[in-house]
Scaffold this active site. Structure first.
Site, PDB file in Angstrom:
ATOM      1  N   GLU A   1      26.864  50.159  37.951  1.00 17.72           N
ATOM      2  CA  GLU A   1      25.800  51.145  38.127  1.00 17.72           C
ATOM      3  C   GLU A   1      24.425  50.483  38.071  1.00 17.72           C
ATOM      4  O   GLU A   1      23.546  50.777  38.878  1.00 17.72           O
ATOM      5  CB  GLU A   1      25.926  52.230  37.052  1.00 17.72           C
TER       6      GLU A   1
ATOM      7  N   GLU B   1      23.813  48.830  41.199  1.00 12.59           N
ATOM      8  CA  GLU B   1      23.448  49.783  42.244  1.00 12.59           C
ATOM      9  C   GLU B   1      21.992  50.213  42.081  1.00 12.59           C
ATOM     10  O   GLU B   1      21.262  50.356  43.073  1.00 12.59           O
ATOM     11  CB  GLU B   1      24.397  50.995  42.185  1.00 12.59           C
TER      12      GLU B   1
ATOM     13  N   CYS C   1      29.413  59.514  35.909  1.00 11.86           N
ATOM     14  CA  CYS C   1      30.567  59.372  35.010  1.00 11.86           C
ATOM     15  C   CYS C   1      31.162  60.698  34.632  1.00 11.86           C
ATOM     16  O   CYS C   1      32.263  60.760  34.105  1.00 11.86           O
ATOM     17  CB  CYS C   1      30.194  58.719  33.692  1.00 11.86           C
TER      18      CYS C   1
ATOM     19  N   SER D   1      25.537  57.977  42.191  1.00  9.39           N
ATOM     20  CA  SER D   1      26.062  56.615  42.271  1.00  9.39           C
ATOM     21  C   SER D   1      27.511  56.694  42.736  1.00  9.39           C
ATOM     22  O   SER D   1      28.233  57.629  42.403  1.00  9.39           O
ATOM     23  CB  SER D   1      25.993  55.980  40.879  1.00  9.39           C
TER      24      SER D   1
ATOM     25  N   LYS E   1      38.213  65.712  32.890  1.00  5.93           N
ATOM     26  CA  LYS E   1      38.864  64.413  33.072  1.00  5.93           C
ATOM     27  C   LYS E   1      40.313  64.580  33.498  1.00  5.93           C
ATOM     28  O   LYS E   1      40.887  63.733  34.167  1.00  5.93           O
ATOM     29  CB  LYS E   1      38.803  63.605  31.767  1.00  5.93           C
TER      30      LYS E   1
ATOM     31  N   GLU F   1      40.000  65.199  37.096  1.00  6.92           N
ATOM     32  CA  GLU F   1      39.480  63.997  37.768  1.00  6.92           C
ATOM     33  C   GLU F   1      40.619  63.035  38.075  1.00  6.92           C
ATOM     34  O   GLU F   1      40.697  62.459  39.163  1.00  6.92           O
ATOM     35  CB  GLU F   1      38.446  63.299  36.874  1.00  6.92           C
TER      36      GLU F   1
ATOM     37  N   GLU G   1      40.904  61.098  46.092  1.00  2.00           N
ATOM     38  CA  GLU G   1      40.129  59.881  46.391  1.00  2.00           C
ATOM     39  C   GLU G   1      40.453  58.767  45.410  1.00  2.00           C
ATOM     40  O   GLU G   1      40.197  57.595  45.666  1.00  2.00           O
ATOM     41  CB  GLU G   1      38.617  60.122  46.269  1.00  2.00           C
TER      42      GLU G   1
ATOM     43  N   CYS H   1      29.082  64.361  26.112  1.00  2.00           N
ATOM     44  CA  CYS H   1      30.518  64.379  25.804  1.00  2.00           C
ATOM     45  C   CYS H   1      30.811  64.784  24.363  1.00  2.00           C
ATOM     46  O   CYS H   1      31.893  65.278  24.062  1.00  2.00           O
ATOM     47  CB  CYS H   1      31.135  63.022  26.075  1.00  2.00           C
TER      48      CYS H   1
END
Lengths: 619, 171, 584
Positions: free
Chosen positions: C288, C291, C309, C329, C368, C371, C376, C513
């Protein structure tokens, strides 16, 4: 198109147009109107559904065809709905009831041409058997004092000219021209007017609270979401006199300091919506709505918001939520709408019947208004009289009139020689009143004291045949269906109350259940979030109070479920046997018949068919 | 992952355009959502979920909120009503006099499945109602406001035929 | 305290002074009088409040008032005399609880919220031994289609907390009350399955649900099955926020750090490799920060750059801002990067077939779970992460086999995916990811060590914060939002040109979180969230290495396996794409 830019314009218009109504003003000998006669046809929803619209058109066509010098006018509700359609011939002052299309030739020939009233179309007093020409002498109207309904049945609600002729907007002009907002509030306070929609909060005080709330953006809302089953006075006012509501809204805006108004009206009232739309458009075109009204510098805009079928939206916080585009769930008070209402701004909500009194109070003065009524409740109240009573309709009486006067004098008593049992006032929020309290002069406090409430003014009369436990169940069925579902006591509590009543009615309960039912009613009343929930147990509590024996009989499972035939009276005609859907009646011709009480489903078909009233309801 | 496909093409584009124009002139479309739903129902006669979703996107309100409003107010229809609503009374009196076979026969003759509430052409709705208080006439069938008493299964065909003819005349 | 604005209130004969504007409930707390509540929820620092006054449980009697009042919402006035335990108030409270119970399935024994349910506690507290009322019950179908959130609407008591979270706080708007009266139910539009909506799976509805109406999917049995399968090599990763919250389930004070005990417990459960998501977070920072450096130094690049994230945030931007998918990102989240590395690099190192490796995640998060199922993020049909359990599920696994976290000794994560820096631990709180990224980006750009590692201008609990971090001669404008409603305001501001930022961090859950939907229930206690955050920063300060790029094991993996950060291999393995999704 009439445009009224100044106070002078309005007064001039009034003077010019006022003679329009001369024919209809009793005893008026003033300037003649263009037509010899006027035929006033009721154009309310009730009469519309008995084809008054078609009747009016046919009358007009017949009058035109025969070149009779008469004008047919559609007016608002006369109130005597059970007798509709009504046609009043002025200035003869002849009041025809239940007029049918087939009566038109007779009206033309006998009355309009021959000058003779048609006896068979006149109202016959059920008590005295007398034929009555003039509605003023009819018992139904004699004790009424029509203030809120002053223009209903007098003017064509779709004619701006007739509205102005009746003095429309003169009170507004007077308020804008000669009084400050504080003075207007003071007049309303002095008049003693209280909210007609429910709890009876003093209107002047309500205005004052909103006026004093900080902020420049304020709103006035007219609550036209009349939802009590059996109450329709707001609808009649909106249909019969929409301009008075528009005028009252502008006055309220001026008094409170609001430049925007909303009329929240049920979508189930298309005729009222339409007439209000017309009235608002006319007022806008005349520049009575908009900027710089009558040159006063005061601006006011008014729009209609349609409800969508939720009784709870009659509660003001729910109504405001609905106006804002939400589910109509009430919110807690405080904050009261006067502090934080529509769009979070100070908002004043009044119902239709309250507002319609505003212009006349300003014109005639607070002293005049407060001279009518009782110590605590001033003015008049409109009641929708229904149930087992002879004269069903809309009646307006001064506060302090007794129930006995309303039921027996105005209402003509109970039909079929049945005994009066109770009257339910306040709809699903109210309670029953028994014989013992019939001489109570009605006002907000007295009704509350005997366990009922004014509510919006529904008045359902019940006779000896009505089962009070079943009546309570009926009302609870309504409130559970209309509960918004937000708070526990209303969402679950009223459902449980309803279920307990069903258990009792099915004779599957016991005396313990009565205690449980009573306790739950008290808690729901004490803890529900809004007025709908808080008052939902009223029909149960009041019937339990006045008719405990009926509850006990259900609890002890002593209620006979079947109809029974009095063998002394039965003539053995077999009619009952033939209509019984479950074939539980036996007996041969000319001998007394018998109902099998185990098979009877108590549908009542036999009793309805019996020519000698030998069959009795289960009790 | 959303896999339900909302077929927005079931909505008549001309009516949608009229609705969109109505929405566009609203000063506060979100506040006026009830007025918008009234307009939508006036145009489409009922509020299918595709239409609710369309309105949600047009007004930038969540679809759940729209559905919450639609399901709250009894005026809004989540299912279409037929032009003619056939109500078969299922009160005790009617039930014991054979209301169920009548209901079944209507269902059969109208080509409706057990859960259908409306015919495919939208002409008839069929439902069972609680006692309508005409027990002396049991069994009772009501079509819109008209009441048919002492109803027989054999009459089903002619009643449907009658309203079909009315419908053809109307067209 | 400003004495001028204090009012005098008497609660059960106890006089107290409270600030003007306090509710009766506030005053009762001051008087140390307990008033049970149910629908009410208030998280002060996040400006979150659910106060519909609808459950009618906190009813109290106020002298001079004709009706009972709701303590949670009635503003106290000077001289007010309140009785919380009069017969009338007690009866009202009991009746309303019993009414709620009369429309409740009462399946407590098998309910996910057994022993952790506010309704159950209330029934216990008021001494409910029988339910006076009975009658019809609500019957709505369960929705177990989502990988994250399970809905059992019959257990709902209509407190509407979930609706407040979903609509007002998160502005996702998936849940609404539908229908009315007894039939009222909180559900999705058109009663769609949760998966068919644009639910972001943030799990905040679950975090606030007082009953078992909304819970997470239970994946613990899958973990047990994997652990018992001798053919599988089962590795586990533990997210940063887990270690500052798990202890609460074992009676430890909020904010207790239990990293070492967790490692020991995991070993006792029989995992073959015990690793730290923090290690993957350091890896994420490498990518990151690269980037960021790349976008800052390449003219014409899209700015701001958004952290990615948080999977709920990714779902949110895909469905609510599909026109802005070029700004997040492209880095995979630490959880997924860990999974990828486990099934590639780690598999190679250990000589294992990736198909035999089961990657288990312990996450504070419900999103999560979903996810890990994103198409993908699959490689040849193989998931990077196989099973995701929440902090709560993990706690229950320990309880199930009788492991008391208090009794565990401390141990460490395994090498080589267990070593981490302070930068990665702060991923667990709002502002942490961007602070970690900028610690690294700054040093890379300037080539000089940071004067102060702690970029305190980025810290705090305000819903939307902004800070400026000076990197060399450049002032970097940073925007931070936590809670999706705040994210929405930030994004709309960017779209309207109102805000200009170079970098943005967004966390879906209020607090980040630490306040995730999978954390032990806080039951509306804000103090717990504050203590978890303090623990995160404490853990950071306790680390020797506090910048991701200084993590020797990270350096090693780039040297041995990945090549250059942000290079071709890193791109192939550690970056992903986003797809616009319909909004329902």
């Amino acid at each position: 198109m009439i445009v009224l830019n100044t106070y002078e314009d309005l007064r001039k218009a009034y003077e010019e147009l006022s003679p329009l109504l001369n024919k209809r003003r009793e005893g008026h000998a003033g300037i003649p109107t263009p037509h010899k006669r006027e035929l006033l046809v009721c154009g309310g929803t009730g009469c519309h559904s008995s084809e008054s619209l078609e009747l009016m058109q046919a009358l007009q066509a017949a009058v035109d065809e025969q070149s009779i010098d008469a004008k047919v006018v559609q007016v608002g509700c006369f109130g005597f709905c059970a007798q509709g359609p009504i046609v009043q011939v002025m200035p003869d002052n002849v009041f025809y009831v239940q007029v049918k299309m087939t009566d038109i030739p007779d009206i033309i020939e006998t009355h309009l041409k021959g000058g003779e009233p048609i006896e068979r179309l006149l109202f016959v007093d059920p008590a005295s058997g007398e034929v009555q020409h003039d509605h003023a002498s009819m018992a139904f109207y004699e004790k009424q004092e029509r203030i809120s309904l002053r223009n209903c049945g007098l003017i064509d609600p779709e004619s701006f000219e007739e509205c102005l002729a009746a003095g429309g907007y003169l009170a507004l002009a007077q308020a804008l021209e000669t009084t400050t907002p504080d003075q207007v509030v003071q007049v309303i306070k002095d008049s003693g007017l209280r909210g007609r929609g429910g709890g009876g909060f003093p209107t002047g005080l309500k205005w004052d609270l909103c006026r004093r709330s900080p902020g420049t953006e304020k709103y006035v809302i007219c609550n036209a979401d009349e939802g009590d089953p059996g109450a329709f006075m707001d609808r009649s006012i909106l249909e019969g006199d929409p301009h008075s509501i528009v005028e009252a809204m502008i006055i309220a805006g001026y008094a409170i300091g609001a430049n925007d108004g909303l009329i929240y009206i049920r979508a189930e009232y298309p005729l009222a919506v339409n007439r209000l739309r017309i009235a608002i458009r006319e007022a806008e075109e005349a520049q009575l709505l908009g900027d710089n009204i009558l040159g006063s510098g005061f601006n006011f805009h008014l729009r209609i918001v349609l409800g969508a079928g939720a009784f709870v939206c009659g509660e003001e916080t729910a109504l405001i939520r609905s106006c804002e585009g939400h589910r109509g769930e009430p919110t807690r008070k405080p904050p009261f709408p006067a502090q934080s209402g529509f769009r979070g701004k100070p908002t004043n909500v009044n119902n239709v019947e309250t507002l319609v009194n505003i212009p006349i109070i300003l014109t005639k003065g607070a002293d005049w208004y407060s001279s009518i009524g009782t110590e605590s409740s001033k003015g008049t109240k409109v009641f929708a009289l229904a149930g087992t009573i002879n004269n069903i309709g809309l009646v307006e009486v001064p506060m302090g009139t007794t129930l006995r006067e309303i039921i027996y004098d105005i209402g003509g008593g109970i039909p079929n020689n049945k005994a009066f049992k109770a009257v339910q006032t306040g709809g699903p929020s109210g309670g029953v009143i028994t014989e013992a309290d019939l001489d109570t002069p009605i006002d907000y406090e007295s009704l509350k004291k005997i366990g009922s409430m004014m509510g919006s003014g529904g008045m359902i009369v019940m006779d000896e045949d009505n089962d009070m436990v079943d009546i309570a169940r009926f009302y609870l069925e309504f409130t559970t269906a209309e509960s918004c579902g937000k708070c526990t006591p209303c969402r679950v509590g009223t459902t449980r109350i309803h279920e307990m009543l069903e258990t009792l009615l099915a004779q599957e309960g016991d005396e313990m259940l009565l205690t449980k039912l009573h306790n739950l009613c008290l808690t729901v009343e004490d803890t529900a979030l809004c007025a709908l929930g808080q008052t939902a147990p009223n029909p149960v509590l009041s019937t339990m109070k006045y008719f405990p024996e009926e509850y006990l009989r259900y609890a002890r499972r002593e209620v006979k479920k079947s109809y029974w035939i009095d063998p002394e009276v039965c003539i053995g005609c077999t009619k009952c046997k033939r209509v019984c859907p479950v074939e539980c009646i036996t007996g041969s011709v000319k001998k007394a018949h018998v109902i099998d009480e185990n098979a009877c489903i108590a549908c009542g078909a036999c009793a309805a068919a019996c020519p000698v009233q030998a069959i009795h309801k289960p009790k | 992952m959303p896999h339900i496909e909302f077929d927005m093409s079931i909505l008549d584009p001309a009516l949608l355009q009229e609705l969109d124009e109505f929405i566009e002139v609203q000063e506060f479309p979100q506040e006026s959502i009830i007025a918008i739903l009234h307009k939508a129902q006036e145009l489409f006669l009922w509020l299918p979920r595709e239409l609710q979703l369309h309105i949600a996107r047009k007004t930038d309100l969540p679809a759940a909120r729209i559905h919450g409003i639609v399901s709250f107010y009894s005026f809004f229809l989540e299912e279409p009503n037929g032009k003619y609503t056939v109500s078969v009374c299922m009160g005790t009196a009617c039930f014991v006099k054979g209301a169920q076979p009548i209901l079944d026969e209507f269902r059969k003759q109208l080509g409706m499945g057990p859960k259908d509430k409306i015919t495919k052409d939208g002409v008839f709705s069929l439902n069972d109602v609680r006692c309508i208080g005409a027990c002396g006439l049991a069994p009772v069938v009501r079509v819109n406001e008209k009441i048919y008493g002492h109803f027989k299964v054999e009459q089903v065909k002619e009643v449907i035929q009658h309203y079909r003819e009315l419908e053809e005349q109307a067209q | 305290m400003d004495l001028k604005n204090l009012i005098r209130v008497t609660i059960n004969d106890i006089p107290v002074l409270v600030p003007e504007g306090s509710t009766i409930l506030d005053a009762a707390k001051r008087a140390e009088v307990y008033i049970p509540t149910l629908c009410h929820l208030k998280l002060d620092d996040f400006a979150i409040e659910n106060k519909p006054s609808s459950c009618r449980v906190c009813m109290v009697e106020v002298e001079g008032r004709p009706r009972l009042c709701t303590a949670c919402s009635e503003t106290a006035t000077d001289g007010m005399v309140v009785s919380t335990n009069s017969q009338r108030a007690l009866r009202a409270r009991r009746t309303n609880v019993e009414l709620l119970l009369s429309n409740h399935p009462q399946l407590c024994l098998t309910c996910a919220k057994n022993m952790d349910c506010e309704l159950q506690k209330l029934a216990h507290d008021i001494g409910c031994r029988e339910i006076t009322y009975s009658g019809k019950r609500s019957h709505h179908p369960d929705d177990e289609t989502s990988y994250s959130v399970i809905s059992h609407p019959d257990k709902c008591i209509m407190c509407r907390r979930c609706e407040t979270m979903c609509n007002e706080v998160q502005t996702v708007g998936v849940l609404s009350a539908l229908d009315r009266g007894f039939s009222t139910v909180v559900r999705t539009a058109f009663h769609l399955d949760m998966t068919e909506t644009s639910c972001t799976k943030c799990g905040q509805c679950v975090a606030v649900c007082p009953t078992g109406a909304l819970t997470e999917t239970n994946c613990t049995h899958r973990v047990w099955r994997a652990l018992q399968d001798p053919s599988k090599h089962v590795v586990v990763q533990v997210a940063p926020a887990v270690r500052v919250a798990l202890g609460e389930m074992f009676g430890m004070a909020a904010g207790t750090i239990s990293t070492g005990k967790i490692c020991t417990a995991l070993r006792k459960l029989g995992f073959d490799g015990i690793f730290d998501t923090d290690w993957a977070a350091d890896l994420t920072i490498m990518e990151e920060a690269s980037e960021i450096v790349h976008r800052l130094s390449t003219p014409g690049s899209t700015l701001p750059i958004l952290t990615s994230c948080c999977p709920a945030w990714v779902y949110f931007v895909e469905s609510q801002f599909p026109d802005m998918l070029d700004i997040p990102s492209t880095c995979k989240s630490p959880q997924i990067m860990f999974g990828t590395m486990a099934k590639t690099y780690y598999a190679e190192q250990k000589g294992l077939d990736p198909k035999d490796i089961v990657v288990v995640s312990i996450m504070p998060c419900l999103a999560k779970k979903s996810e890990a199922r994103r198409p993908e993020l699959m490689n040849d049909g193989m998931k990077d992460v196989d099973i995701v359990v929440t902090t709560r599920e993990f706690g229950h696994m320990l309880i199930e086999i009788g492991l008391d976290l208090n009794q565990m000794t401390d141990s460490n994560f395994d090498s080589i995916m267990g070593e981490s820096t302070g930068a990665s631990i702060i991923f667990g709180t709002t502002g942490g990811v961007i602070e970690a990224a900028l610690r690294t980006a700054s040093e890379w750009i300037t080539g000089e060590p940071l004067k102060s590692v702690e970029l305190t201008s980025l810290r705090g609990f305000d819903g939307i914060r902004e800070g400026t971090v000076t990197i060399g001669d450049r002032d970097l404008h940073v925007g931070i939002a936590h809670g999706l409603g705040n994210a929405r305001r930030l994004l709309e501001g960017i779209r309207d040109g109102e805000f200009h930022y170079d970098a943005i961090e967004i966390m879906a859950c209020p607090g980040g979180c630490i306040g995730g939907g999978g954390q032990p229930y806080h039951h509306g206690d804000m103090e717990i969230l504050l203590k978890r955050q303090q623990a995160i920063y404490r853990e950071d300060r306790g680390k020797m290495i506090r910048k991701s790029h200084e993590n020797p094991m990270i350096k090693k993996i780039y040297d041995e396996y990945l090549g250059e950060p942000y290079g071709p291999k890193a791109h192939e393995l550690l970056h992903t794409t986003y797809t616009p999704k319909p909004r329902i």
